[in-house]
Structure formats: C-alpha cells, structure tokens
Design a protein around this motif. Structure first.
Motif, short mmCIF file in Angstrom:
data_model
loop_
_atom_site.label_atom_id
_atom_site.label_comp_id
_atom_site.label_asym_id
_atom_site.label_seq_id
_atom_site.Cartn_x
_atom_site.Cartn_y
_atom_site.Cartn_z
N GLY A 23 -0.93 -5.64 1.93
CA GLY A 23 0.27 -5.17 2.61
C GLY A 23 0.23 -3.71 3.02
O GLY A 23 1.16 -3.20 3.62
N ARG A 24 -0.86 -3.05 2.72
CA ARG A 24 -1.00 -1.63 3.07
C ARG A 24 -1.60 -1.53 4.47
O ARG A 24 -2.66 -2.09 4.74
CB ARG A 24 -1.88 -0.93 2.05
CG ARG A 24 -1.84 0.57 2.19
CD ARG A 24 -2.54 1.25 1.04
NE ARG A 24 -1.74 1.09 -0.17
CZ ARG A 24 -2.21 1.26 -1.39
NH1 ARG A 24 -3.47 1.59 -1.58
NH2 ARG A 24 -1.43 1.10 -2.44
N LEU A 25 -0.92 -0.82 5.35
CA LEU A 25 -1.35 -0.67 6.74
C LEU A 25 -1.63 0.80 7.05
O LEU A 25 -0.92 1.67 6.58
CB LEU A 25 -0.26 -1.16 7.70
CG LEU A 25 0.35 -2.54 7.44
CD1 LEU A 25 1.52 -2.77 8.39
CD2 LEU A 25 -0.69 -3.62 7.58
N VAL B 61 5.30 2.87 12.19
CA VAL B 61 5.11 3.05 10.75
C VAL B 61 6.46 2.92 10.04
O VAL B 61 6.57 2.25 9.01
CB VAL B 61 4.43 4.41 10.45
CG1 VAL B 61 4.59 4.79 8.98
CG2 VAL B 61 2.96 4.36 10.83
N GLN B 62 7.48 3.56 10.58
CA GLN B 62 8.80 3.51 9.96
C GLN B 62 9.36 2.08 9.95
O GLN B 62 9.88 1.63 8.92
CB GLN B 62 9.76 4.44 10.69
CG GLN B 62 11.11 4.55 10.03
CD GLN B 62 11.99 5.58 10.70
OE1 GLN B 62 11.80 5.94 11.87
NE2 GLN B 62 12.97 6.07 9.98
N VAL B 63 9.23 1.38 11.05
CA VAL B 63 9.75 0.01 11.12
C VAL B 63 9.00 -0.91 10.15
O VAL B 63 9.62 -1.65 9.39
CB VAL B 63 9.64 -0.53 12.57
CG1 VAL B 63 9.89 -2.03 12.62
CG2 VAL B 63 10.62 0.19 13.48
N GLU C 2 10.00 -2.93 5.90
CA GLU C 2 9.92 -4.32 5.46
C GLU C 2 9.31 -4.36 4.06
O GLU C 2 8.40 -3.61 3.76
CB GLU C 2 9.06 -5.13 6.44
CG GLU C 2 9.65 -5.12 7.83
CD GLU C 2 8.85 -5.96 8.82
OE1 GLU C 2 8.00 -6.75 8.38
OE2 GLU C 2 9.09 -5.80 10.02
N ASP C 3 9.81 -5.24 3.24
CA ASP C 3 9.36 -5.30 1.85
C ASP C 3 7.87 -5.55 1.69
O ASP C 3 7.27 -5.11 0.73
CB ASP C 3 10.12 -6.41 1.10
CG ASP C 3 11.58 -6.05 0.89
OD1 ASP C 3 11.91 -4.85 0.94
OD2 ASP C 3 12.39 -6.97 0.69
#
Length: 160
Positions: free
Chosen positions: A5-7, A21-23, A27-28
């Motif tokens: 889940g890390r982008l 990045v903020q959007v 998200e969980d």
C-alpha cells in the motif's frame, strides 16, 4: 521490506503530484509519498520508502522514467512501476518512451486523462502481478502493430 500500500510518486508537475499524493493518502489502503525528481537523492528516497508501487511521469526529462524503471527492477525487485502518460493517444515520443519503459521493467501505463478509479484499478492490477494499460494505449499499440505489419508486407511484395 516492500509495502504493497506504500506508493511513491514522481511527476514534473508539482501541484498534480502533491494533489494526487494527498488524495491517495486520504484512502485507508494507501500511504503515498511525494518524491521530487529534481532532488539529487530521488533514488535514495525510493530505497528508503520501499514502495509497493512507483507512479512516475513518462515525460520526465532526460529519460528519467526509463532510468527509474530500470533502477526499481534492479534494486526494488518486488516494487511495481506505473507510468502516467500525457495526452489521449500515444505520440511518437511517448511511444518510444513507453517501449523503453516496458523494456526497463515498467508494469503499467495510465493516461493522465484517466479517472482516479482507473488509477486505483491499475495499482491493484500490478500489485496482483499483472500488467495494466489504459484502453486507448492498447488501441494505439495495435494501430502501430497494424501499420508495421502493412509496411512489412508492402516491402516484401516490392522485393518479390
């Protein structure tokens, strides 16, 4: 260890990069990090983040998208790469960069005109070990393949 889940996100357009990045971080299931491609330590940042997916701008200067794809393949082998492509169809420059990125190890390509849901789908798809291409990219690739096939047949007929 690579975190699915890390982008990590690298894009020329700072505002677009920071908004995405903020959007996605909202998200969980995602933790997104802004990596500035201009900073000389962007490779080290990727190693420290150890993302599940690297999202990058196909049109980064000096073939950086290709270099980053190769770097990820070599040093972060479990990490997937998705390149974001400008425009509704592939230009000759984008087409060449796309093919170079495929060769360097990229796993997916999403048009920047795509919806946020398409990007989420691309992330999920590559995390499952599959490839993802926006439909119009596939269409453009098949058009190029058809043109190549016609040209090859035409040249073959001229030789005979």
């Amino acid at each position: 260890m690579q975190e699915p889940g890390r982008l990590a996100f690298l894009h020329q357009n700072c505002l677009f990069r920071q908004l995405l990045v903020q959007v996605l971080s909202g998200e969980d299931r995602f933790e997104a990090t802004d990596v500035d491609h201009v900073r000389p330590d962007h490779y080290e940042q990727l190693l420290a983040i150890h993302p599940g997916v690297v999202l990058l701008d196909l049109s980064l200067p000096e073939k950086l998208a290709v270099d980053l794809s190769a770097f990820v393949r070599e040093y972060l082998s479990a990490t997937k790469v998705i390149a974001l492509v400008q425009g509704g169809r592939l230009s000759e420059d984008n087409e060449a960069a796309l093919l170079d990125c495929v060769e360097a190890g990229a796993h997916g390509f999403v048009l920047e005109e795509s919806s946020l849901q398409d990007l989420r789908d691309a992330i999920d798809t590559v995390l499952l070990g599959q490839r993802f291409y926006s439909p119009s990219i596939v269409e453009s690739m098949f058009d190029q393949l058809a043109n190549f096939s016609r040209e090859t047949r035409w040249r073959s007929r001229l030789r005979n």
